[in-house]
Motif scaffolding. Sequence first.
Motif, PDB file in Angstrom:
ATOM      1  N   PHE A   1       5.592  13.184  13.213  1.00  0.00           N
ATOM      2  CA  PHE A   1       6.948  13.698  13.110  1.00  0.00           C
ATOM      3  C   PHE A   1       7.881  12.535  12.820  1.00  0.00           C
ATOM      4  N   GLY A   2       9.143  12.861  12.517  1.00  0.00           N
ATOM      5  CA  GLY A   2      10.088  11.866  12.063  1.00  0.00           C
ATOM      6  C   GLY A   2      10.608  10.982  13.182  1.00  0.00           C
ATOM      7  N   GLN A   3      11.280   9.914  12.774  1.00  0.00           N
ATOM      8  CA  GLN A   3      11.784   8.952  13.744  1.00  0.00           C
ATOM      9  C   GLN A   3      12.871   9.555  14.613  1.00  0.00           C
ATOM     10  N   ARG A   4      13.690  10.426  14.057  1.00  0.00           N
ATOM     11  CA  ARG A   4      14.737  11.056  14.863  1.00  0.00           C
ATOM     12  C   ARG A   4      14.135  11.841  16.018  1.00  0.00           C
TER      13      ARG A   4
ATOM     14  N   VAL B   1       7.178   9.042   8.518  1.00  0.00           N
ATOM     15  CA  VAL B   1       7.948  10.110   7.878  1.00  0.00           C
ATOM     16  C   VAL B   1       9.307   9.570   7.430  1.00  0.00           C
ATOM     17  N   SER B   2       9.300   8.773   6.369  1.00  0.00           N
ATOM     18  CA  SER B   2      10.546   8.297   5.784  1.00  0.00           C
ATOM     19  C   SER B   2      10.275   7.855   4.359  1.00  0.00           C
ATOM     20  N   HIS B   3      11.328   7.890   3.534  1.00  0.00           N
ATOM     21  CA  HIS B   3      11.168   7.497   2.140  1.00  0.00           C
ATOM     22  C   HIS B   3      10.645   6.070   2.022  1.00  0.00           C
ATOM     23  N   GLY B   4      11.210   5.158   2.818  1.00  0.00           N
ATOM     24  CA  GLY B   4      10.858   3.753   2.697  1.00  0.00           C
ATOM     25  C   GLY B   4       9.423   3.444   3.060  1.00  0.00           C
TER      26      GLY B   4
ATOM     27  N   GLU C   1       8.999  16.904   6.911  1.00  0.00           N
ATOM     28  CA  GLU C   1      10.203  16.527   6.169  1.00  0.00           C
ATOM     29  C   GLU C   1       9.881  15.889   4.827  1.00  0.00           C
ATOM     30  N   MET C   2       8.766  15.171   4.749  1.00  0.00           N
ATOM     31  CA  MET C   2       8.410  14.442   3.535  1.00  0.00           C
ATOM     32  C   MET C   2       7.396  15.171   2.661  1.00  0.00           C
ATOM     33  N   LEU C   3       6.849  16.283   3.130  1.00  0.00           N
ATOM     34  CA  LEU C   3       5.808  16.968   2.358  1.00  0.00           C
ATOM     35  C   LEU C   3       6.290  17.404   0.976  1.00  0.00           C
ATOM     36  N   PRO C   4       7.540  17.913   0.814  1.00  0.00           N
ATOM     37  CA  PRO C   4       7.969  18.280  -0.537  1.00  0.00           C
ATOM     38  C   PRO C   4       7.973  17.103  -1.510  1.00  0.00           C
ATOM     39  N   VAL C   5       8.276  15.902  -1.021  1.00  0.00           N
ATOM     40  CA  VAL C   5       8.258  14.715  -1.874  1.00  0.00           C
ATOM     41  C   VAL C   5       6.852  14.474  -2.401  1.00  0.00           C
TER      42      VAL C   5
END
Length: 384
Positions: free
Chosen positions: A55-58, A9-12, A38-42
Motif C-alpha cells: 500500500f502507499g506511503q500515506r 507505491v509511488s511514481h519515483g 494507486e499505481m496499477l493504472p500506470v
Amino acid sequence: MRLIFTSLVSHGHLYPLLPLAVAARDAGHEVLFATGDEMLPVVEKAGLAVETAGFGQREAFATILGPDARPSAADAPPESFYPVIGEVFGNVLPRRFVADLTPLFERHRPDLVVYESGNAGGAIAARLAGIPAIGHGFGRFSPGEIIDVINGRLADYAAEVGFAGVDLQSFGDPVVDICPESVQSPDFLAGANRIPLRPVGWSEPGDLPAGVAGRDKSRPLIYLTLGTAFGDEDVLKRAIGGLARIDADVVVAAGPTVDPAGLGDVPGNVRVEAWVPQADLLPHVDLVVHHGGSGTTLGAFGAGLPQLVLPQGADQFTNAEAVVTAGVGAQLIGGDATADAIHERARELLTGDAVRGAARKLAEEVAAMPSPAEVARRLPEFAG
C-alpha cells in the motif's frame, strides 16, 4: 521465463523499473508487475499484467500517526521525525509487502523477482520463498542518517524472519544500477554486484505543452518542477518570480500536490501545467530547475542539461550535492532559495560553458550504458 517486478507505491519508485519490465516482456518473457492499487493504472498503460501488493506511503504513515495526521518537517527539526520514517520504511511497508507477495509468489512461481531497491519487502519475500532475485535502483544510492535509521529498524525485522546480519544495501543480490558510475555513491560502488542500466525516462503518454515543439530555439526554455511528492506552493511561487525575469520561456509542472490555480496569475513567459510528459519534454529544454528527485536528476543527466536543484526532502539533498560535485549544476537550500538567488543562479547556468560541457560529458556516459533491451537479454543468467 516468468518474472515478477515489484516496487513501492509511488511514481519515483515505480517509473524507473518500467523500461526493463517492458523490455523483458518484448524479449518474450512473461512479466507481472506487483504494486499498490494507486499505481496499477500506470503499469497497465505500459501494457503489463498487474497484481496488487503493498500500500502507499500515506496509508503506511497513517498506521502509525492516525488517518488525519499530516506530519511536516516545518513543525519540528527533521531528525525528530526520523523514528517514524524508520518505522514506515523499515517495518510497516516491508511487512505489508511480504504479506501480499508471499501468496502471489506461491500462485505464480516466478523464475526471478526484480524488486525496487526501496522495497525491502520484495527482497525478503523472495528470500523466504527461495526464489532468485535482483534489486533495481531508482536513482543514486544515498547513504546518510535517515538511511541508517531505516536500516536499523529493517535489521530488526530481517532478524525476526530469519535473516539476521543480511546486507541491507543489496540483500546479497545483484543490483540493476541506473545511476552513471561517475556520480554514484562510492560506498555503494565498493560493495555492490552492479548491473549497469541506462536510465531511460518514462512518462505516461501525453502531449507537450503548446508551443514547445515548434518554439524559437534561440530563446531558452526552462523547466521547473518540484516532482510528485514534495511540491511546495511557496517555493514554486518564488522560483517562478525569479525565472520569469530571465529572457526565456518557463514551463512549470505543478504536480499532484500543488493546485496550479494556487500559483495565481503568472507572467506571460510562464506556462503552468498540472503535469507534463517529462521524458518527452527534456530534449527541448535548456535548464532544469527542480527538487532533486531521482527521476528528474537522472533525466537531466541523460539529456545533458544544467540543473539548479532546490531540494525539499528525502534523498534530494544528496542528489543536489552530486549535481554540484559533478559540475553540472548548482543548489539552493531552504531560505537561500529566494527569487533573486534563483534568478541569478539560473542566469549563470544558462550561460556557463563549463557547466554545459560537464553536462554533455555526463550525457555521453549515460548513452554508453547498456540499454534496457541489452539488460533484459541477461536476465536468465540471474534466475539460477
